[in-house]
Motif scaffolding. Sequence first.
Motif, PDB file in Angstrom:
ATOM      1  N   SER A  18       0.820  -1.215   0.000  1.00 30.27           N
ATOM      2  CA  SER A  18       0.000   0.000   0.000  1.00 30.27           C
ATOM      3  C   SER A  18       0.854   1.265   0.000  1.00 30.27           C
ATOM      4  O   SER A  18       0.519   2.256  -0.659  1.00 30.27           O
ATOM      5  CB  SER A  18      -0.953  -0.002   1.190  1.00 30.27           C
ATOM      6  OG  SER A  18      -1.930  -1.016   1.052  1.00 30.27           O
ATOM      7  N   ASP A  44      -9.080   1.488  -4.355  1.00 31.59           N
ATOM      8  CA  ASP A  44      -8.633   0.903  -3.095  1.00 31.59           C
ATOM      9  C   ASP A  44      -9.466  -0.339  -2.794  1.00 31.59           C
ATOM     10  O   ASP A  44     -10.643  -0.245  -2.462  1.00 31.59           O
ATOM     11  CB  ASP A  44      -8.778   1.935  -1.966  1.00 31.59           C
ATOM     12  CG  ASP A  44      -8.124   1.490  -0.666  1.00 31.59           C
ATOM     13  OD1 ASP A  44      -7.653   0.341  -0.602  1.00 31.59           O
ATOM     14  OD2 ASP A  44      -8.077   2.311   0.271  1.00 31.59           O
ATOM     15  N   ASP A  46      -8.103  -2.731  -0.649  1.00 28.56           N
ATOM     16  CA  ASP A  46      -7.553  -3.263   0.593  1.00 28.56           C
ATOM     17  C   ASP A  46      -8.484  -2.933   1.756  1.00 28.56           C
ATOM     18  O   ASP A  46      -8.859  -1.765   1.948  1.00 28.56           O
ATOM     19  CB  ASP A  46      -6.179  -2.660   0.846  1.00 28.56           C
ATOM     20  CG  ASP A  46      -5.371  -3.423   1.873  1.00 28.56           C
ATOM     21  OD1 ASP A  46      -5.981  -4.091   2.741  1.00 28.56           O
ATOM     22  OD2 ASP A  46      -4.138  -3.365   1.835  1.00 28.56           O
ATOM     23  N   ASP A  95      -4.810  -0.738  -5.699  1.00 27.96           N
ATOM     24  CA  ASP A  95      -4.157  -1.385  -4.554  1.00 27.96           C
ATOM     25  C   ASP A  95      -5.059  -2.530  -4.123  1.00 27.96           C
ATOM     26  O   ASP A  95      -6.108  -2.318  -3.526  1.00 27.96           O
ATOM     27  CB  ASP A  95      -3.975  -0.395  -3.406  1.00 27.96           C
ATOM     28  CG  ASP A  95      -3.265  -1.029  -2.202  1.00 27.96           C
ATOM     29  OD1 ASP A  95      -2.540  -2.031  -2.399  1.00 27.96           O
ATOM     30  OD2 ASP A  95      -3.438  -0.518  -1.078  1.00 27.96           O
TER      31      ASP A  95
END
Length: 231
Positions: A18, A44, A46, A95
Amino acid sequence: MRSNIITLAHQKGGTGKSTLAWNVAIELGLNYKKYGFKDFVFVDLDNQESVTMTNRLRMQYGQQPLYITRFTDREGEQFRNFINEIDDETLVVIDSGGYDADLNRLAIIASDYVITPVSSDYMEIFGLQKFKNILAELSALKGEGETVKVNVLLNKIDPKAKSFDDIEEFIRETKYFNLMETVIRFRSDFKHSIGYGFSVAELDKNSKATAEVKMLIKEIETKAGLINGKA
């Protein structure tokens, strides 16, 4: 052809993925127009939301924020629709989560260029072995003769370390992996810059960390075809 979906992915956490994604996103996201793109989006996936929270800090410290969209593990269909609607004029950096999940697998298989950060610790080979199995399964889904490859980046490396023979040999002998030329060392600037929502280049443009990130960006520009249009 020019790559427009770039993903940072690994099935294990703790690789600095990250933090690396944040620095790559800042460099590419603030300069996407020079590559001929009309728009930029950071995705994103994650569940730690590290990049999303760093972007909030960025706004607090008066820096231009990235445009970020999030999808959770329960939003696979929405993410699939998002991927299908992305046009060639939009540069996307993703990510993925540091774990194995359908959402993260979809990100890998949909991407034009995937970066997998690992340290030089011998134990990393075990993590890459599991990741290799995932890539083999994804390759099988794509069809006969198709191989899903990722670009393995040595990351968070001891600044004094000179040799990475064991892990480099494993990477080179695995058909699903390409070894990147850039090496990112463990630098305190990565941690310090995140606290302000900065990239390392914004924190100190003359630091060793900045020089290494710039080398990485040049390698991405060339190998992902951002500059010459050949991926």
